[in-house]
Design an enzyme around this catalytic site. Structure first.
Site, mmCIF file in Angstrom:
data_model
loop_
_atom_site.group_PDB
_atom_site.id
_atom_site.type_symbol
_atom_site.label_atom_id
_atom_site.label_comp_id
_atom_site.label_asym_id
_atom_site.label_seq_id
_atom_site.Cartn_x
_atom_site.Cartn_y
_atom_site.Cartn_z
ATOM 1 N N HIS A 167 18.626 19.836 39.248
ATOM 2 C CA HIS A 167 17.436 19.227 38.420
ATOM 3 C C HIS A 167 17.900 17.221 38.569
ATOM 4 O O HIS A 167 18.184 16.612 39.085
ATOM 5 C CB HIS A 167 18.387 18.424 36.403
ATOM 6 C CG HIS A 167 18.406 20.156 36.297
ATOM 7 N ND1 HIS A 167 19.697 20.690 35.819
ATOM 8 C CD2 HIS A 167 17.776 20.815 36.262
ATOM 9 C CE1 HIS A 167 19.759 21.739 34.595
ATOM 10 N NE2 HIS A 167 18.300 22.250 35.109
ATOM 11 N N CYS A 254 23.190 16.249 29.981
ATOM 12 C CA CYS A 254 23.213 17.549 30.208
ATOM 13 C C CYS A 254 23.839 18.303 28.703
ATOM 14 O O CYS A 254 23.663 19.187 27.699
ATOM 15 C CB CYS A 254 24.188 18.520 31.011
ATOM 16 S SG CYS A 254 23.394 18.386 32.699
HETATM 17 C C1 CIR Z 1 23.494 25.410 35.365
HETATM 18 O O1 CIR Z 1 23.625 25.946 36.408
HETATM 19 O O2 CIR Z 1 22.416 25.421 35.000
HETATM 20 C C2 CIR Z 1 25.146 24.654 34.577
HETATM 21 N N1 CIR Z 1 26.017 25.241 35.668
HETATM 22 C C3 CIR Z 1 24.110 23.316 34.483
HETATM 23 C C4 CIR Z 1 23.428 22.711 33.813
HETATM 24 C C5 CIR Z 1 23.805 21.069 33.711
HETATM 25 N N2 CIR Z 1 22.671 21.056 33.187
HETATM 26 C C6 CIR Z 1 21.752 19.695 32.871
HETATM 27 O O3 CIR Z 1 22.370 19.099 34.667
HETATM 28 N N3 CIR Z 1 21.047 19.104 32.468
#
Ligand code: CIR
Length: 259
Positions: A167, A254
């Site tokens: 991201h 996140c």
């Molecule tokens: C994913 O791959 O979607 C999750 N394991 C990690 C998401 C992390 N979220 C973020 O950076 N906003």
């Protein structure tokens, strides 16, 4: 000032969260009990900085549901329910909606629709402007729909390519007062040329995703260079151990929606 935050407790299925081992060694899986403790510490830290935190129940159907930042983007006056790109996460958009409805009326809630995709980790707000990362998770159509929605509420948006991993906010994070933490690649991004940019060395990549919250910066535990840099900029710093969700590519921003 942020008054509220929405978080979701980690579920046991967390061990099946999507991982590219962006920040850790391949094959490391989170330990549920530790993740629960670290999450509780994160909540306490936000509360200590003045947030009223809504803590949603764990949802075993969605291994990555602890990352509430991704299925919605919230701002003053409006909330956008995103359309998470990965099938194992897409249903999180339905599960975040009742929580969003506690704070926003139906005419303030909007939806990114297929073929548009978006995840909140790609959305970075600077004053009234959103930088939207185009990544594996957020596409041009998602960014276009988002722009159409937010311009009605006095915001602007533009896109930035995400070439290094998951991201946008894993590689560029805004603190305040024009200060931006960046990777070497993002340091060269034309869209960011007018910021005070601080390059975080590759060995502390994970700490770029530090969280500015009501004047204080929360930094993940174990990143001394970044911690000192932020302190030297004049910010009070708090640290939180985020080692368990780090194993499934999760960072500090996140874990919450903030508004
Ligand atoms: C994913 O791959 O979607 C999750 N394991 C990690 C998401 C992390 N979220 C973020 O950076 N906003």
């Amino acid at each position: 000032m942020f008054k509220n935050a929405i978080v979701r407790k980690p579920c046991k299925a967390l061990i099946d969260g999507i991982s590219t081992a962006q920040f850790t060694e391949e094959g490391e899986t989170p330990i549920y009990e530790k993740a629960v403790e670290q999450h509780a510490q994160y909540v306490k830290t936000l509360e200590s900085l003045g947030a009223k935190v809504l803590v949603l129940d764990a949802d075993e159907r969605y291994p990555d549901s602890v990352f509430t930042e991704d299925p919605a983007v919230v701002m003053e006056g409006c909330a956008v329910i995103t359309n998470p790109a990965r099938e194992s996460r897409n249903g999180e958009k339905e599960e975040i909606l009742p929580a969003i409805k506690k704070y926003y009326s139906d005419d303030q809630i909007f939806f990114i629709k297929s073929p548009g995709t978006m995840e909140g980790g790609d959305v970075m707000l600077v004053d009234k402007h959103f930088y939207v990362g185009l990544s594996d998770r957020t596409n041009e159509e998602g960014a276009r729909q988002f722009n159409e929605i937010v311009t009605k509420f006095g915001y602007t948006s533009s896109t930035v390519p995400v070439t290094e991993g998951l991201h946008l906010k894993d590689f560029a994070v805004y603190l305040s007062d024009n200060n931006l933490l960046v990777t070497e690649v993002m340091d060269k991004e034309p869209a960011f040329k007018d910021f005070n940019r601080y390059v975080i060395p590759a060995e502390e990549l994970y700490a770029i995703n530090s969280l500015y919250f009501n004047g204080t910066v929360i930094v993940p535990e174990g990143y001394p260079y970044t911690k000192k840099l932020i302190e030297d900029l004049g910010y009070p710093v708090l640290t939180v151990n985020n080692d368990e969700v780090k194993k499934i590519d999760g960072s500090l921003t996140c874990l919450s929606l903030r508004f």
